[in-house]
Design a protein around this motif. Structure first.
Motif, PDB file in Angstrom:
ATOM      1  N   ARG A  80       0.813  -1.217   0.000  1.00  0.00           N
ATOM      2  CA  ARG A  80       0.000   0.000   0.000  1.00  0.00           C
ATOM      3  C   ARG A  80       0.844   1.264   0.000  1.00  0.00           C
ATOM      4  O   ARG A  80       0.387   2.303  -0.479  1.00  0.00           O
ATOM      5  CB  ARG A  80      -0.924   0.009   1.228  1.00  0.00           C
ATOM      6  CG  ARG A  80      -1.828  -1.221   1.358  1.00  0.00           C
ATOM      7  CD  ARG A  80      -2.731  -1.420   0.159  1.00  0.00           C
ATOM      8  NE  ARG A  80      -3.575  -2.581   0.304  1.00  0.00           N
ATOM      9  CZ  ARG A  80      -4.834  -2.541   0.760  1.00  0.00           C
ATOM     10  NH1 ARG A  80      -5.368  -1.383   1.104  1.00  0.00           N
ATOM     11  NH2 ARG A  80      -5.550  -3.642   0.839  1.00  0.00           N
ATOM     12  N   GLU A 140      -8.520   8.612  -0.525  1.00  0.00           N
ATOM     13  CA  GLU A 140      -8.251   7.279  -1.053  1.00  0.00           C
ATOM     14  C   GLU A 140      -9.524   6.459  -1.181  1.00  0.00           C
ATOM     15  O   GLU A 140      -9.643   5.627  -2.092  1.00  0.00           O
ATOM     16  CB  GLU A 140      -7.238   6.559  -0.160  1.00  0.00           C
ATOM     17  CG  GLU A 140      -5.837   7.116  -0.259  1.00  0.00           C
ATOM     18  CD  GLU A 140      -4.826   6.336   0.556  1.00  0.00           C
ATOM     19  OE1 GLU A 140      -3.640   6.716   0.544  1.00  0.00           O
ATOM     20  OE2 GLU A 140      -5.224   5.343   1.204  1.00  0.00           O
ATOM     21  N   ASN A 141     -10.486   6.677  -0.302  1.00  0.00           N
ATOM     22  CA  ASN A 141     -11.753   5.967  -0.413  1.00  0.00           C
ATOM     23  C   ASN A 141     -12.636   6.543  -1.515  1.00  0.00           C
ATOM     24  O   ASN A 141     -13.362   5.801  -2.175  1.00  0.00           O
ATOM     25  CB  ASN A 141     -12.490   5.997   0.927  1.00  0.00           C
ATOM     26  CG  ASN A 141     -11.975   4.960   1.902  1.00  0.00           C
ATOM     27  OD1 ASN A 141     -12.347   3.797   1.843  1.00  0.00           O
ATOM     28  ND2 ASN A 141     -11.077   5.364   2.791  1.00  0.00           N
ATOM     29  N   PHE A 162     -11.034   5.098  -4.600  1.00  0.00           N
ATOM     30  CA  PHE A 162     -10.782   3.650  -4.537  1.00  0.00           C
ATOM     31  C   PHE A 162      -9.302   3.324  -4.752  1.00  0.00           C
ATOM     32  O   PHE A 162      -8.951   2.413  -5.525  1.00  0.00           O
ATOM     33  CB  PHE A 162     -11.639   2.900  -5.568  1.00  0.00           C
ATOM     34  CG  PHE A 162     -13.108   3.081  -5.361  1.00  0.00           C
ATOM     35  CD1 PHE A 162     -13.782   2.357  -4.390  1.00  0.00           C
ATOM     36  CD2 PHE A 162     -13.825   3.996  -6.120  1.00  0.00           C
ATOM     37  CE1 PHE A 162     -15.147   2.534  -4.181  1.00  0.00           C
ATOM     38  CE2 PHE A 162     -15.191   4.177  -5.920  1.00  0.00           C
ATOM     39  CZ  PHE A 162     -15.850   3.441  -4.950  1.00  0.00           C
ATOM     40  N   ARG A 205      -6.849   3.692   2.969  1.00  0.00           N
ATOM     41  CA  ARG A 205      -7.927   2.713   2.723  1.00  0.00           C
ATOM     42  C   ARG A 205      -7.692   1.441   3.524  1.00  0.00           C
ATOM     43  O   ARG A 205      -8.642   0.806   3.987  1.00  0.00           O
ATOM     44  CB  ARG A 205      -8.010   2.408   1.235  1.00  0.00           C
ATOM     45  CG  ARG A 205      -9.214   1.559   0.851  1.00  0.00           C
ATOM     46  CD  ARG A 205      -9.448   1.572  -0.652  1.00  0.00           C
ATOM     47  NE  ARG A 205     -10.521   0.684  -1.021  1.00  0.00           N
ATOM     48  CZ  ARG A 205     -11.809   0.988  -0.936  1.00  0.00           C
ATOM     49  NH1 ARG A 205     -12.163   2.170  -0.470  1.00  0.00           N
ATOM     50  NH2 ARG A 205     -12.743   0.131  -1.300  1.00  0.00           N
ATOM     51  N   GLN A 240     -10.419  -0.073   6.098  1.00  0.00           N
ATOM     52  CA  GLN A 240     -10.895  -1.452   6.042  1.00  0.00           C
ATOM     53  C   GLN A 240     -10.600  -2.189   7.340  1.00  0.00           C
ATOM     54  O   GLN A 240     -11.412  -3.004   7.801  1.00  0.00           O
ATOM     55  CB  GLN A 240     -10.236  -2.174   4.856  1.00  0.00           C
ATOM     56  CG  GLN A 240     -10.689  -1.656   3.503  1.00  0.00           C
ATOM     57  CD  GLN A 240      -9.875  -2.223   2.353  1.00  0.00           C
ATOM     58  OE1 GLN A 240      -8.743  -2.671   2.541  1.00  0.00           O
ATOM     59  NE2 GLN A 240     -10.437  -2.198   1.163  1.00  0.00           N
TER      60      GLN A 240
END
Length: 314
Positions: free
Chosen positions: A94, A257-258, A261, A267, A271
């Motif tokens: 990431r 980032e959300n 996506f 993110r 999550q």
């Protein structure tokens, strides 16, 4: 100078220690059992207990905290409850999105803010100054996620120049940069507004100094005086803001980032929170805290390069 560096390093270590305690205690205080969440409502108590033991959730808080810190010091950030893979591997995957996104946004911030701040400072009290200050006030007031949705609507939905979200990977650098452009712009606009106002204020204070008037009296042009002397001496507050902004861009891009996506650290934390994956949340948060502290330390060292008086004081 060596004493100053050692003092700052000791301060960094103390900050990280305090942060680790706060992060661990706060996450443990969050309601809900990760094992019960993973197994569902109909899980048997003995099954939940076995999973808790497998996840390392047994034992007292001090014991679990010391084990977590000891593992992090060896580079082991634990195993994700949800993905059942090492957290370090998730972070490596990431960070390849979050770090370039933060760097891209910071570059755009500087490209936008420096000319705007220079224009406003050198045209103080004129319509161009009012226009820059009005635009920066709007940029500060409007949330970056609203900018993000507006950019998606215009450039992805209406014009269809770029995709609305997702990340194709770095196998195609052009496509990867294209996917990061809208998120970087959405992150950069509010930060550029802040930086432009700080730069304007610092330049105005510097341009009123006696050595600036002396340089102008010796025949140096206004532009050369501003670039060579005023801008460099106004760099201290600008460096401070840049350091804080890079930390924010790296650690605070969860919403952006959300929206787009993007498979970044923000993110991943989101999550992890929704899935009660506490080891992911606390380890990644701790890494982001370390990044913030390290950037702050680098900015303090940059002060000494920008201002020789600080080196002599050190």
């Amino acid at each position: 100078m060596v004493r100053m560096i050692l003092t700052r390093l000791a301060s960094m270590a103390a900050s990280l220690l305090v942060a680790s305690v706060v992060i661990f205690v706060m996450l443990q205080a969050v309601p809900g059992d990760p094992a019960a969440f993973m197994l569902g409502l109909n899980a048997q108590p003995d099954t939940v207990a076995a999973l808790r033991a497998d996840l390392g959730l047994e034992g007292g808080l001090p014991q679990r905290y010391l084990a977590w810190v000891a593992e992090m010091l060896t580079g082991d950030f634990g195993t994700s409850y949800t993905y059942r893979v090492p957290v370090a591997g998730l972070v490596v995957d990431r960070i390849g999105v979050s770090a370039p996104l933060a760097a891209y946004a910071l570059i755009l911030t500087v490209v936008i803010a420096v000319p705007a701040g220079l224009l406003a400072a050198t045209r103080r009290g004129r319509p161009s100054d009012w226009g820059v200050m009005g635009a920066t006030q709007l940029g500060i007031a409007v949330p970056n996620f609203w900018f993000a949705m507006l950019l998606v609507l215009v450039f992805a939905v209406k014009l269809r120049w770029v995709s609305a979200g997702g990340f194709p990977g770095w196998s195609d650098p052009v496509a990867a940069l294209g996917a990061l452009t809208l998120p970087a712009v959405a992150l950069a606009l509010p930060q550029a507004s802040i930086l432009a106002r700080v730069l304007r204020g610092a330049l105005i204070d510097t341009l009123d100094q006696d050595y600036i008037r002396t340089a102008r009296a010796k025949g140096l042009s206004r532009r050369a005086t501003t670039i060579r002397h005023a801008l460099r001496n106004a760099a201290i507050p600008v460096l401070t803001i840049l350091g804080l902004q890079f930390s924010f861009l790296l650690a605070g891009a969860i919403i952006i980032e959300n929206v787009f996506f993007l498979p970044g650290l923000g993110r991943l934390i989101f999550q992890g929170i929704t899935q009660r994956d506490l080891i992911v949340v606390q380890s990644v948060t701790m890494l982001l805290v370390f990044a913030v502290v390290a950037v702050t330390f680098a900015v303090e060292l940059a002060y000494t390069l920008a201002d020789p008086r600080l080196r002599r004081g050190a």
